[in-house]
Scaffold this motif. Structure first.
Motif, PDB file in Angstrom:
ATOM      1  N   VAL A 173       0.897  -1.317  -0.131  1.00  0.00           N
ATOM      2  CA  VAL A 173      -0.168   0.043  -0.013  1.00  0.00           C
ATOM      3  C   VAL A 173       0.982   1.340   0.077  1.00  0.00           C
ATOM      4  O   VAL A 173       0.511   2.081  -0.749  1.00  0.00           O
ATOM      5  CB  VAL A 173      -1.058  -0.019   1.324  1.00  0.00           C
ATOM      6  CG1 VAL A 173      -1.726   1.182   1.620  1.00  0.00           C
ATOM      7  CG2 VAL A 173      -2.049  -1.260   1.072  1.00  0.00           C
ATOM      8  N   ILE A 174       1.860   1.016   0.816  1.00  0.00           N
ATOM      9  CA  ILE A 174       2.714   2.465   0.959  1.00  0.00           C
ATOM     10  C   ILE A 174       3.673   2.643  -0.555  1.00  0.00           C
ATOM     11  O   ILE A 174       3.888   3.942  -0.948  1.00  0.00           O
ATOM     12  CB  ILE A 174       3.712   2.406   1.845  1.00  0.00           C
ATOM     13  CG1 ILE A 174       3.065   2.377   3.468  1.00  0.00           C
ATOM     14  CG2 ILE A 174       4.665   3.374   1.986  1.00  0.00           C
ATOM     15  CD1 ILE A 174       3.760   1.798   4.584  1.00  0.00           C
ATOM     16  N   GLU A 175       4.074   1.610  -0.874  1.00  0.00           N
ATOM     17  CA  GLU A 175       4.773   1.570  -2.195  1.00  0.00           C
ATOM     18  C   GLU A 175       3.877   2.057  -3.370  1.00  0.00           C
ATOM     19  O   GLU A 175       4.241   3.042  -4.232  1.00  0.00           O
ATOM     20  CB  GLU A 175       5.478   0.109  -2.597  1.00  0.00           C
ATOM     21  CG  GLU A 175       6.551  -0.218  -1.781  1.00  0.00           C
ATOM     22  CD  GLU A 175       7.162  -1.636  -2.189  1.00  0.00           C
ATOM     23  OE1 GLU A 175       6.355  -2.426  -2.961  1.00  0.00           O
ATOM     24  OE2 GLU A 175       8.110  -1.969  -1.774  1.00  0.00           O
ATOM     25  N   ALA A 176       2.491   1.514  -3.543  1.00  0.00           N
ATOM     26  CA  ALA A 176       1.412   2.185  -4.335  1.00  0.00           C
ATOM     27  C   ALA A 176       1.432   3.542  -4.198  1.00  0.00           C
ATOM     28  O   ALA A 176       1.347   4.358  -5.281  1.00  0.00           O
ATOM     29  CB  ALA A 176       0.218   1.194  -4.309  1.00  0.00           C
ATOM     30  N   CYS A 186       3.462   6.078  -2.787  1.00  0.00           N
ATOM     31  CA  CYS A 186       4.621   6.641  -3.222  1.00  0.00           C
ATOM     32  C   CYS A 186       4.927   6.812  -4.446  1.00  0.00           C
ATOM     33  O   CYS A 186       4.896   7.726  -5.151  1.00  0.00           O
ATOM     34  CB  CYS A 186       5.661   6.050  -2.463  1.00  0.00           C
ATOM     35  SG  CYS A 186       5.870   6.356  -0.564  1.00  0.00           S
ATOM     36  N   ALA A 187       4.484   5.644  -4.981  1.00  0.00           N
ATOM     37  CA  ALA A 187       4.532   5.750  -6.649  1.00  0.00           C
ATOM     38  C   ALA A 187       3.824   6.485  -7.260  1.00  0.00           C
ATOM     39  O   ALA A 187       4.015   7.125  -8.204  1.00  0.00           O
ATOM     40  CB  ALA A 187       4.308   4.156  -7.179  1.00  0.00           C
ATOM     41  N   ALA A 188       2.335   6.568  -6.887  1.00  0.00           N
ATOM     42  CA  ALA A 188       1.398   7.583  -7.531  1.00  0.00           C
ATOM     43  C   ALA A 188       1.793   8.989  -7.275  1.00  0.00           C
ATOM     44  O   ALA A 188       1.568   9.984  -8.090  1.00  0.00           O
ATOM     45  CB  ALA A 188       0.028   7.286  -6.740  1.00  0.00           C
ATOM     46  N   ALA A 189       2.397   9.352  -5.814  1.00  0.00           N
ATOM     47  CA  ALA A 189       2.768  10.489  -5.737  1.00  0.00           C
ATOM     48  C   ALA A 189       3.918  11.163  -6.463  1.00  0.00           C
ATOM     49  O   ALA A 189       4.135  12.184  -7.143  1.00  0.00           O
ATOM     50  CB  ALA A 189       3.196  10.623  -4.132  1.00  0.00           C
ATOM     51  N   VAL A 190       5.000  10.153  -6.637  1.00  0.00           N
ATOM     52  CA  VAL A 190       6.024  10.532  -7.738  1.00  0.00           C
ATOM     53  C   VAL A 190       5.614  10.540  -8.988  1.00  0.00           C
ATOM     54  O   VAL A 190       6.041  11.540  -9.637  1.00  0.00           O
ATOM     55  CB  VAL A 190       7.385   9.423  -7.556  1.00  0.00           C
ATOM     56  CG1 VAL A 190       8.059   9.346  -8.622  1.00  0.00           C
ATOM     57  CG2 VAL A 190       7.757   9.389  -6.072  1.00  0.00           C
ATOM     58  N   GLN A 191       4.619   9.815  -9.597  1.00  0.00           N
ATOM     59  CA  GLN A 191       4.242  10.062 -10.969  1.00  0.00           C
ATOM     60  C   GLN A 191       3.624  11.297 -10.975  1.00  0.00           C
ATOM     61  O   GLN A 191       3.790  12.052 -12.057  1.00  0.00           O
ATOM     62  CB  GLN A 191       3.221   8.831 -11.116  1.00  0.00           C
ATOM     63  CG  GLN A 191       2.536   8.664 -12.699  1.00  0.00           C
ATOM     64  CD  GLN A 191       3.879   8.458 -13.507  1.00  0.00           C
ATOM     65  OE1 GLN A 191       5.012   7.923 -13.202  1.00  0.00           O
ATOM     66  NE2 GLN A 191       3.803   8.632 -14.800  1.00  0.00           N
ATOM     67  N   GLU A 192       2.717  11.629  -9.930  1.00  0.00           N
ATOM     68  CA  GLU A 192       1.937  12.978 -10.026  1.00  0.00           C
ATOM     69  C   GLU A 192       2.774  14.198  -9.946  1.00  0.00           C
ATOM     70  O   GLU A 192       2.592  15.007 -10.769  1.00  0.00           O
ATOM     71  CB  GLU A 192       1.028  13.197  -8.887  1.00  0.00           C
ATOM     72  CG  GLU A 192       0.378  14.312  -8.748  1.00  0.00           C
ATOM     73  CD  GLU A 192      -0.841  14.569  -7.481  1.00  0.00           C
ATOM     74  OE1 GLU A 192      -1.230  15.556  -7.177  1.00  0.00           O
ATOM     75  OE2 GLU A 192      -1.213  13.191  -7.042  1.00  0.00           O
ATOM     76  N   HIS A 193       3.867  14.197  -9.157  1.00  0.00           N
ATOM     77  CA  HIS A 193       4.868  15.067  -9.098  1.00  0.00           C
ATOM     78  C   HIS A 193       5.741  15.098 -10.464  1.00  0.00           C
ATOM     79  O   HIS A 193       5.978  16.279 -10.963  1.00  0.00           O
ATOM     80  CB  HIS A 193       5.796  14.772  -7.775  1.00  0.00           C
ATOM     81  CG  HIS A 193       6.799  16.129  -7.652  1.00  0.00           C
ATOM     82  ND1 HIS A 193       6.434  17.381  -7.051  1.00  0.00           N
ATOM     83  CD2 HIS A 193       8.053  16.309  -7.760  1.00  0.00           C
ATOM     84  CE1 HIS A 193       7.218  18.164  -7.191  1.00  0.00           C
ATOM     85  NE2 HIS A 193       8.357  17.501  -7.526  1.00  0.00           N
TER      86      HIS A 193
END
Length: 148
Positions: free
Chosen positions: A91-94, A96-103
């Motif tokens: 859940v945390i990795e998903a 974080c990946a979504a936040a990095v992608q959005e950024h």
């Protein structure tokens, strides 16, 4: 205390267990052996509550409450660590990946806008310089071919 949670450990109460001193209906089956019939268990509990006395060794005593609290804390810590190293990590990795992608998308948009504004200012100067060079070249060709 270990980091591994033992789901079969009956000595640690569950969150669904009710720790009510003197109420055999809500007590854990493992702590009292077998559960008595509801009517038979309700009578002693009512008598104890009416008398205002707590049975000897009841889970409501201060020392046992501290032990129960410690056991609950340890059990919750074990469950949290198990979740964080298992399903929680995914859940945390998903997230974080979504936040990095959005950024990353936001950053690409910002850089593109800045480059676009810089190119817009430069492009006008480049076009004017190219047109002036072409006009000068044509004027130089016109003079040399018209005067000979």
């Amino acid at each position: 205390m270990s980091d591994v949670h033992d789901a079969g450990d009956a000595s640690i109460p569950l969150l669904t267990d009710t720790l009510v001193p003197g109420n055999a209906l809500l007590a854990r089956a493992g702590a009292q052996g077998t559960m008595a019939a509801p009517a038979a268990a309700a009578a002693p509990a009512a008598a104890t509550a009416a008398a205002g006395a707590m049975p000897a060794g009841a889970p409501g005593s201060h020392a046992l409450d501290a032990l129960d609290a410690d056991a609950l804390v340890e059990r919750m810590r074990g469950r949290c660590m198990t979740w964080l190293t298992g399903e929680g990590r995914s859940v945390i990795e998903a997230r974080c990946a979504a936040a990095v992608q959005e950024h990353s998308h936001w950053l690409v948009g910002q850089v593109s806008r800045e480059i676009g504004l810089a190119l817009e200012a430069q492009l006008a100067g480049w076009v004017k310089a190219a047109v002036n060079e072409e006009l000068a070249a044509r004027a130089g060709r016109g003079l040399s071919s018209g005067g000979v």
